[in-house]
Motif scaffolding. Structure first.
Motif, PDB file in Angstrom:
ATOM      1  N   GLY A 143      62.443 105.745 119.475  1.00 47.91           N
ATOM      2  CA  GLY A 143      61.913 105.860 118.125  1.00 47.91           C
ATOM      3  C   GLY A 143      62.947 106.080 117.048  1.00 47.91           C
ATOM      4  N   LEU A 144      64.229 105.885 117.364  1.00 47.96           N
ATOM      5  CA  LEU A 144      65.289 106.044 116.376  1.00 47.96           C
ATOM      6  C   LEU A 144      65.492 104.747 115.598  1.00 47.96           C
ATOM      7  CD1 LEU A 144      67.853 107.975 118.605  1.00 47.96           C
ATOM      8  CD2 LEU A 144      66.549 108.931 116.682  1.00 47.96           C
ATOM      9  N   SER A 145      65.879 104.859 114.331  1.00 53.29           N
ATOM     10  CA  SER A 145      66.199 103.694 113.515  1.00 53.29           C
ATOM     11  C   SER A 145      67.571 103.174 113.904  1.00 53.29           C
ATOM     12  CB  SER A 145      66.188 104.065 112.031  1.00 53.29           C
ATOM     13  OG  SER A 145      64.907 104.493 111.622  1.00 53.29           O
ATOM     14  N   VAL A 146      67.671 101.858 114.096  1.00 53.63           N
ATOM     15  CA  VAL A 146      68.913 101.217 114.538  1.00 53.63           C
ATOM     16  C   VAL A 146      69.309 100.147 113.520  1.00 53.63           C
ATOM     17  CG1 VAL A 146      69.997  99.841 116.361  1.00 53.63           C
ATOM     18  CG2 VAL A 146      68.374 101.650 116.964  1.00 53.63           C
ATOM     19  N   PRO A 147      70.543 100.140 113.033  1.00 54.69           N
ATOM     20  CA  PRO A 147      70.967  99.086 112.109  1.00 54.69           C
ATOM     21  C   PRO A 147      70.918  97.715 112.786  1.00 54.69           C
ATOM     22  CG  PRO A 147      72.556 100.894 112.161  1.00 54.69           C
ATOM     23  CD  PRO A 147      71.620 101.105 113.301  1.00 54.69           C
ATOM     24  N   SER A 148      70.704  96.686 112.002  1.00 52.64           N
ATOM     25  CA  SER A 148      70.715  95.319 112.536  1.00 52.64           C
ATOM     26  C   SER A 148      72.062  95.066 113.205  1.00 52.64           C
ATOM     27  CB  SER A 148      70.491  94.324 111.398  1.00 52.64           C
ATOM     28  OG  SER A 148      70.557  92.997 111.873  1.00 52.64           O
ATOM     29  N   THR A 149      72.019  94.645 114.478  1.00 49.30           N
ATOM     30  CA  THR A 149      73.234  94.540 115.287  1.00 49.30           C
ATOM     31  C   THR A 149      73.253  93.223 116.042  1.00 49.30           C
ATOM     32  OG1 THR A 149      73.213  96.957 115.588  1.00 49.30           O
ATOM     33  CG2 THR A 149      74.597  95.675 117.092  1.00 49.30           C
ATOM     34  N   LEU A 150      74.438  92.640 116.140  1.00 49.56           N
ATOM     35  CA  LEU A 150      74.639  91.420 116.921  1.00 49.56           C
ATOM     36  C   LEU A 150      75.799  91.640 117.879  1.00 49.56           C
ATOM     37  CD1 LEU A 150      74.134  88.282 117.368  1.00 49.56           C
ATOM     38  CD2 LEU A 150      76.020  87.953 115.742  1.00 49.56           C
ATOM     39  N   ILE A 151      75.598  91.302 119.152  1.00 51.86           N
ATOM     40  CA  ILE A 151      76.674  91.290 120.142  1.00 51.86           C
ATOM     41  C   ILE A 151      76.769  89.865 120.664  1.00 51.86           C
ATOM     42  CG2 ILE A 151      77.531  92.219 122.328  1.00 51.86           C
ATOM     43  CD1 ILE A 151      75.873  94.733 121.796  1.00 51.86           C
ATOM     44  N   THR A 152      77.912  89.223 120.474  1.00 47.58           N
ATOM     45  CA  THR A 152      78.022  87.810 120.830  1.00 47.58           C
ATOM     46  C   THR A 152      79.474  87.407 121.036  1.00 47.58           C
ATOM     47  OG1 THR A 152      77.393  85.569 120.138  1.00 47.58           O
ATOM     48  CG2 THR A 152      78.204  87.036 118.421  1.00 47.58           C
ATOM     49  N   ASN A 153      79.654  86.314 121.795  1.00 44.05           N
ATOM     50  CA  ASN A 153      80.954  85.650 121.851  1.00 44.05           C
ATOM     51  C   ASN A 153      80.840  84.243 121.267  1.00 44.05           C
ATOM     52  OD1 ASN A 153      79.490  84.466 123.938  1.00 44.05           O
ATOM     53  ND2 ASN A 153      81.296  84.148 125.225  1.00 44.05           N
ATOM     54  N   ASP A 154      79.772  84.015 120.488  1.00 40.98           N
ATOM     55  CA  ASP A 154      79.530  82.736 119.822  1.00 40.98           C
ATOM     56  C   ASP A 154      80.066  82.820 118.396  1.00 40.98           C
ATOM     57  OD1 ASP A 154      78.289  80.661 118.247  1.00 40.98           O
ATOM     58  OD2 ASP A 154      76.809  80.403 119.842  1.00 40.98           O
ATOM     59  N   HIS A 155      81.140  82.079 118.122  1.00 39.13           N
ATOM     60  CA  HIS A 155      81.796  82.123 116.821  1.00 39.13           C
ATOM     61  C   HIS A 155      80.851  81.762 115.684  1.00 39.13           C
ATOM     62  CE1 HIS A 155      83.660  79.220 113.890  1.00 39.13           C
ATOM     63  NE2 HIS A 155      84.285  80.330 113.527  1.00 39.13           N
ATOM     64  N   ASP A 156      80.067  80.704 115.860  1.00 45.02           N
ATOM     65  CA  ASP A 156      79.154  80.267 114.808  1.00 45.02           C
ATOM     66  C   ASP A 156      78.060  81.304 114.550  1.00 45.02           C
ATOM     67  OD1 ASP A 156      80.518  77.855 114.417  1.00 45.02           O
ATOM     68  OD2 ASP A 156      79.356  76.839 115.994  1.00 45.02           O
ATOM     69  N   ARG A 157      77.529  81.866 115.618  1.00 48.27           N
ATOM     70  CA  ARG A 157      76.466  82.866 115.465  1.00 48.27           C
ATOM     71  C   ARG A 157      77.014  84.116 114.777  1.00 48.27           C
ATOM     72  NH1 ARG A 157      73.106  85.105 113.824  1.00 48.27           N
ATOM     73  NH2 ARG A 157      71.245  86.074 114.725  1.00 48.27           N
ATOM     74  N   ALA A 158      78.235  84.510 115.109  1.00 43.39           N
ATOM     75  CA  ALA A 158      78.832  85.691 114.482  1.00 43.39           C
ATOM     76  C   ALA A 158      79.045  85.469 112.991  1.00 43.39           C
ATOM     77  CB  ALA A 158      80.155  86.025 115.163  1.00 43.39           C
TER      78      ALA A 158
END
Length: 322
Positions: A143-158
């Protein structure tokens, strides 16, 4: 506070861990027997560890130059800051690597499998709780608020993720990997990142990008069982760890909603201790950043440090009843 069960407390940490000394002094004042062991070094410098197993029977002993401990009578184990299992220094190459791995899987396995002992924290739970993706999922479930986060090794997506946020985005490492330049240790701090800085090199490994929380201050919340202790951290840096001499720490109250979610987080992760970092907005919203299941805590104001030390001592003294 109850008097707790009988038996000794086993503290797994290095000989130079002054933070452990704070708790060990409290246990000594309470006349709770405690044995300190650094298995990564002590097991090849005079300490001996033995375990026997059979149908319906498990026994074990730890012998140091000054003590002999019945491992079936350990009430609690504090996995504080033991040294890595590196093997005897007099061995070289594959012999040392072999000895180190046998020590980890043998000695480490014995110490992680003591019947009836209360672990703060269990080393396997510590390891599982260190993965950043697992932390984010557990925070959401709690139930904690989490900042929008991305974990990736895709250059375009990052690059897309960084570009689509109207506010700033930060990069943070997924693990504090040792890194040197010209023989000098380096630290990778949390920092803002722009779309043009995202290069195809992202493909080399997963990277963590996160929407920057516009915060009024940082908060470090230390949880020991169902007790929580928090400080407000005011720092000129985005990452307050970068120049700790410039930060100011002030004890603060923990909102009930956050305390309940932190308790749920510990339960899900099977932890008795956790050091939580939050970013707190000007409107009072607490955003979860991470939880170190074995974080340092003795750098905080004396009143908080003393309270945490006593809470940990209570956990260790009360053992499985904690």
């Amino acid at each position: 506070m109850t008097t707790g069960p009988g038996g000794s407390v086993l503290v797994l940490t290095s000989a130079h861990d002054v933070t452990a000394d704070l708790v060990l002094r409290i246990l000594a004042e309470r006349k709770v027997p405690a044995v300190r062991l650094d298995p990564g070094t002590d097991l090849h410098t005079g300490a001996a560890l033995t375990a026997t197993y059979g149908t319906g029977d498990q026994r074990g002993t730890l012998r140091t130059p000054t003590r002999e401990l019945d491992l079936t009578k350990v009430r609690s184990v504090w996995t504080r800051r033991p040294s890595p299992f590196d093997g005897p220094p007099e061995l070289d190459g594959q012999e040392r690597r072999f000895a180190a791995s046998q020590s980890l899987w043998g000695g480490g396995g014995i110490l992680a499998s003591l019947p009836g002992a209360h672990y703060v924290n269990h080393p396997w739970n510590n390891r599982a709780a260190e993965y950043k993706p697992a932390q984010l999922v557990t925070a959401q479930r709690s139930g904690l608020s989490v900042p929008s986060t991305l974990i990736t090794n895709d250059h375009d997506r990052a690059r897309e993720f960084v570009g689509q946020h109207t506010g700033a985005v930060v990069y943070k490492p997924l693990w504090n990997t040792p890194y040197t330049i010209d023989g000098r240790a380096q630290q990778v701090w949390v920092r803002e990142v722009r779309p043009h800085e995202i290069t195809p090199d992202v493909a080399s490994c997963p990277h963590l990008f996160q929407a920057k929380v516009e915060k009024a201050f940082d908060a470090r919340l230390t949880a020991v069982g169902d007790r929580v202790f928090a400080v407000r951290i005011d720092s000129p840096d985005l990452d307050w760890r970068q120049r700790q001499s410039l930060m100011k720490c002030t004890p603060i109250d923990v909102p009930d909603r956050i305390a309940r979610s932190v308790s749920a987080y510990l339960t899900i992760s099977r932890l008795a201790f956790g050091a939580f970092d939050f970013a707190v907005t000007p409107t009072g919203d607490w955003y979860f950043l991470e939880c170190n299941p074995n974080g340092q805590w003795a750098w905080q104001p004396d009143s908080i440090t003393n309270a945490i030390a006593h809470a940990i001592a209570d956990q260790l003294q009360n053992g499985p009843e904690a």
